[in-house]
Design an enzyme around this catalytic site. Structure first.
Site, PDB file in Angstrom:
ATOM      1  N   ASN A 151       0.808  -1.233   0.000  1.00 40.13           N
ATOM      2  CA  ASN A 151       0.000   0.000   0.000  1.00 40.13           C
ATOM      3  C   ASN A 151       0.840   1.282   0.000  1.00 40.13           C
ATOM      4  O   ASN A 151       0.435   2.280  -0.583  1.00 40.13           O
ATOM      5  CB  ASN A 151      -1.009  -0.012   1.156  1.00 40.13           C
ATOM      6  CG  ASN A 151      -0.363  -0.131   2.514  1.00 40.13           C
ATOM      7  OD1 ASN A 151       0.788  -0.564   2.627  1.00 40.13           O
ATOM      8  ND2 ASN A 151      -1.091   0.245   3.540  1.00 40.13           N
ATOM      9  N   GLU A 177       5.503  -8.260  -3.882  1.00 41.20           N
ATOM     10  CA  GLU A 177       5.613  -8.633  -5.304  1.00 41.20           C
ATOM     11  C   GLU A 177       4.637  -7.845  -6.176  1.00 41.20           C
ATOM     12  O   GLU A 177       4.741  -7.831  -7.391  1.00 41.20           O
ATOM     13  CB  GLU A 177       5.416 -10.148  -5.479  1.00 41.20           C
ATOM     14  CG  GLU A 177       4.061 -10.695  -5.049  1.00 41.20           C
ATOM     15  CD  GLU A 177       3.923 -10.972  -3.548  1.00 41.20           C
ATOM     16  OE1 GLU A 177       4.692 -10.406  -2.748  1.00 41.20           O
ATOM     17  OE2 GLU A 177       3.023 -11.749  -3.182  1.00 41.20           O
ATOM     18  N   VAL A 228      -1.974  -9.976   9.641  1.00 43.62           N
ATOM     19  CA  VAL A 228      -1.748 -10.641  10.926  1.00 43.62           C
ATOM     20  C   VAL A 228      -1.315 -12.100  10.717  1.00 43.62           C
ATOM     21  O   VAL A 228      -0.342 -12.564  11.328  1.00 43.62           O
ATOM     22  CB  VAL A 228      -3.035 -10.598  11.785  1.00 43.62           C
ATOM     23  CG1 VAL A 228      -2.861 -11.382  13.078  1.00 43.62           C
ATOM     24  CG2 VAL A 228      -3.433  -9.154  12.090  1.00 43.62           C
ATOM     25  N   GLU A 249       4.285  -4.875  11.983  1.00 51.32           N
ATOM     26  CA  GLU A 249       3.287  -3.828  11.709  1.00 51.32           C
ATOM     27  C   GLU A 249       2.161  -4.502  10.952  1.00 51.32           C
ATOM     28  O   GLU A 249       2.273  -4.766   9.759  1.00 51.32           O
ATOM     29  CB  GLU A 249       3.920  -2.718  10.862  1.00 51.32           C
ATOM     30  CG  GLU A 249       5.005  -1.932  11.571  1.00 51.32           C
ATOM     31  CD  GLU A 249       4.482  -1.074  12.712  1.00 51.32           C
ATOM     32  OE1 GLU A 249       3.268  -0.776  12.726  1.00 51.32           O
ATOM     33  OE2 GLU A 249       5.262  -0.732  13.603  1.00 51.32           O
ATOM     34  N   CYS A 283      -3.625   0.707   6.852  1.00 53.09           N
ATOM     35  CA  CYS A 283      -3.766  -0.185   8.016  1.00 53.09           C
ATOM     36  C   CYS A 283      -4.456   0.486   9.192  1.00 53.09           C
ATOM     37  O   CYS A 283      -5.154  -0.161   9.959  1.00 53.09           O
ATOM     38  CB  CYS A 283      -2.393  -0.681   8.429  1.00 53.09           C
ATOM     39  SG  CYS A 283      -1.214   0.650   8.657  1.00 53.09           S
ATOM     40  N   GLU A 462       7.517   1.609  14.833  1.00 51.37           N
ATOM     41  CA  GLU A 462       8.298   2.304  13.810  1.00 51.37           C
ATOM     42  C   GLU A 462       8.265   3.781  14.166  1.00 51.37           C
ATOM     43  O   GLU A 462       7.351   4.251  14.856  1.00 51.37           O
ATOM     44  CB  GLU A 462       7.706   2.060  12.419  1.00 51.37           C
ATOM     45  CG  GLU A 462       7.916   0.617  12.005  1.00 51.37           C
ATOM     46  CD  GLU A 462       7.759   0.328  10.521  1.00 51.37           C
ATOM     47  OE1 GLU A 462       6.792   0.816   9.916  1.00 51.37           O
ATOM     48  OE2 GLU A 462       8.605  -0.402   9.987  1.00 51.37           O
TER      49      GLU A 462
END
Ligand code: NAD
Length: 488
Positions: A151, A177, A228, A249, A283, A462
């Protein structure tokens, strides 16, 4: 016209694989294959590790301030090439250029700049113990790996490599990918800026290449962004191979709580941003919007009008378009499946609900911005992450009730509260089980602010200072200053 084939990026340059295996990348806004990429086969995997070992020995021995200077050159190049990189990001992801142009590369560059600045500030400690003393050093971990989602491809590559490189590690990154280009461009930029060969390698491929990274005994840490279920597999393999450190994450199903005293138009702006920005593929999205009963009708009336009048779907390279295409046909079908479930289970479709075929991009994987009202907590659309432009609106009566309902999920990535009562806003947000919280705002994520999930939405963080520390290990050195007392 034959399409280009891109190679893995190893030791400062593209490197050919031996297997000749490739995969195709599709532009989600046209449905057409735009280029091919070589898979990281066994040869590339071995070369990536060999090169990263060399890179690590050079990079970790540099003074931190030298790393700062080099990383800041990369930041300047990212900003200089913003428009070109943004366009490539749109071709890979299908997101609107009006977003990519001012968010994706910019927020990636901001994070590298932030950690470049912090690199020389990492201090050890010193403490006397009797006549002796000890001191601590913060040392790099070695070779670390990053595995990205599709994303925010270049932003994820920057957010992971920034702290890792600033702390003196070598990094091997595997982009999704679906979106392999951004990481290759970042690798070129790092090399041009003077990052030594082998410090940032890019390996390409799907789950198998990811599994190789998580299994590799030469890798000390893996930072993963994705679902997840995949995160659980990554953690298992990280533990089984060599007890790698992990940052996770993962997904979310985040609540936005709108109290009756909120600025309703502002709350609607937040709900729309948190469901329709990047066509819902974020997310932290607030896909469960809880609205207090007395303002519920006014909220959904204005929400419907703004959604129907202000959203422009179409060719994402058109700067007026603000809703792009979903990443793939498969993902479009998945999102439409959730919409069908919402109808089946009795939610009211307020607007949207269909695949779309805008005139400027008729073959793209579009889904209309979709809003369900009269939702209940047990509906599939309210429980599961959809990762598309689908909002569920729920009604609530009082504070304790909404807190309990908002927390009734295994996920805990983000949460938001809209209220003008500052005590209530803080009181409620402190009780919501989520790692990234907003009051009278939604979605902002500056480099300085740590981000990550509670519960099954993640492990570690992060951004922020703590993430730099997570790419180091502490060495304690005890220094004897007196005669050793020994019974032997
Ligand atoms: P995904 O889990 O399918 O894939 C993520 C990455 O893992 C890809 O690079 C993929 O090739 C790789 N992979 C797949 N199987 C693997 C395995 N067994 N071992 C190692 N690597 C493997 O996720 P996705 O569909 O690319 O991304 C969407 C998901 O990512 C959503 O759930 C979203 O919420 C989450 N996400 C989270 C954040 C965050 O910061 N919390 C940010 C963006 C996306």
């Amino acid at each position: 016209m034959s399409l280009p084939t891109y190679q893995n990026f190893i030791h400062g340059k593209p490197m050919a694989n031996k297997s000749k295996e490739t995969f195709a990348v599709t532009n989600p806004a046209t449905g057409e294959v735009i280029y091919h990429v070589e898979v990281a086969d066994e040869f590339i995997q071995q070369e990536a590790i060999k090169s990263a070992k060399e890179g690590f020995s050079v990079w970790s021995a540099m003074m931190p301030i030298e790393r700062t200077r080099i990383l800041n050159k990369a930041v300047a190049l990212l900003r200089e090439r913003n428009d070109e990189l943004a366009k490539l990001e749109v071709l890979d992801t299908g997101k609107p250029i009006q977003e990519a142009d001012c968010v994706d590369i910019e927020t990636g560059a901001d994070v590298i700049e932030y950690y470049a600045g912090l690199a020389p500030t990492q201090l050890g400690t010193q403490q006397p113990v009797g006549g002796d003393f000890f001191y601590t050093r913060k040392e790099a971990l070695g070779i670390c790996a990053g595995i990205g989602a599709w994303n925010y491809p270049i932003q994820i590559a920057c957010w992971k490599s920034g702290p890792a490189l600033a702390a003196g590690n070598a990094f091997i990154f595997k982009p999704s990918e679906e979106t392999p280009m951004g990481a290759l461009k970042l690798a070129e930029i790092f090399t041009e800026a003077g990052v030594p060969d082998g410090v940032f390698n890019v390996v390409q491929g799907a789950a198998q290449v990811g599994q190789w990274l998580t299994n590799s005994p030469d890798i000390e840490k893996v930072s993963f962004t994705g679902e997840v279920g995949t995160g659980k597999k990554v953690m298992q393999s990280a533990a089984a191979s060599n007890l790698k450190d992990v940052t996770m994450e993962l997904g979310g199903k985040s609540p936005l709580v709108v109290f009756e005293d909120a600025d309703i138009s502002q709350a609607i702006s937040a709900a729309m941003l948190g469901n329709f920005y990047t066509q819902g593929e974020i997310c932290t999205n607030c896909t469960r919007v809880y609205v207090q009963r007395s303002v519920y009708q006014a909220f959904i009336d204005e929400l419907k009008t703004r959604t129907e009048n202000n959203i422009v779907m179409g060719d994402p390279l058109d700067p007026n378009v603000n809703l792009g295409a979903l990443i793939s046909k498969k993902h479009q079908e998945l999102v439409l499946g959730y919409i069908a479930k919402g109808k089946e289970e009795g939610a009211t479709l307020l607007t949207g609900g269909n695949a779309a075929s805008p005139a400027s991009a008729p073959n793209g994987y579009f889904v209309e911005p979709t809003i369900f009202t009269d939702c209940t907590d047990d509906m599939t659309i309210v429980k599961e992450e959809i990762f598309g432009p689908v909002m569920s609106v729920l009604v609530f009566d009082d504070e304790d009730e909404v807190i309990a309902r908002a927390n009734d999920t295994e996920l805990g990535l983000a949460a938001g509260v809209f209220s003008k009562d500052i005590q209530r806003a803080h009181r409620v947000i402190h009780q919501l089980q989520a790692g990234i919280c907003w009051i009278n705002a939604y979605g902002n994520s500056p480099a300085e602010m740590p981000v990550g999930g509670y519960k099954q939405s993640g492990i570690g963080r992060e951004n922020g200072v703590e993430t730099l520390n997570s790419y180091t290990q502490t060495k304690s050195v005890y220094v004897g200053m007196s005669q050793i007392e020994s019974p032997f």
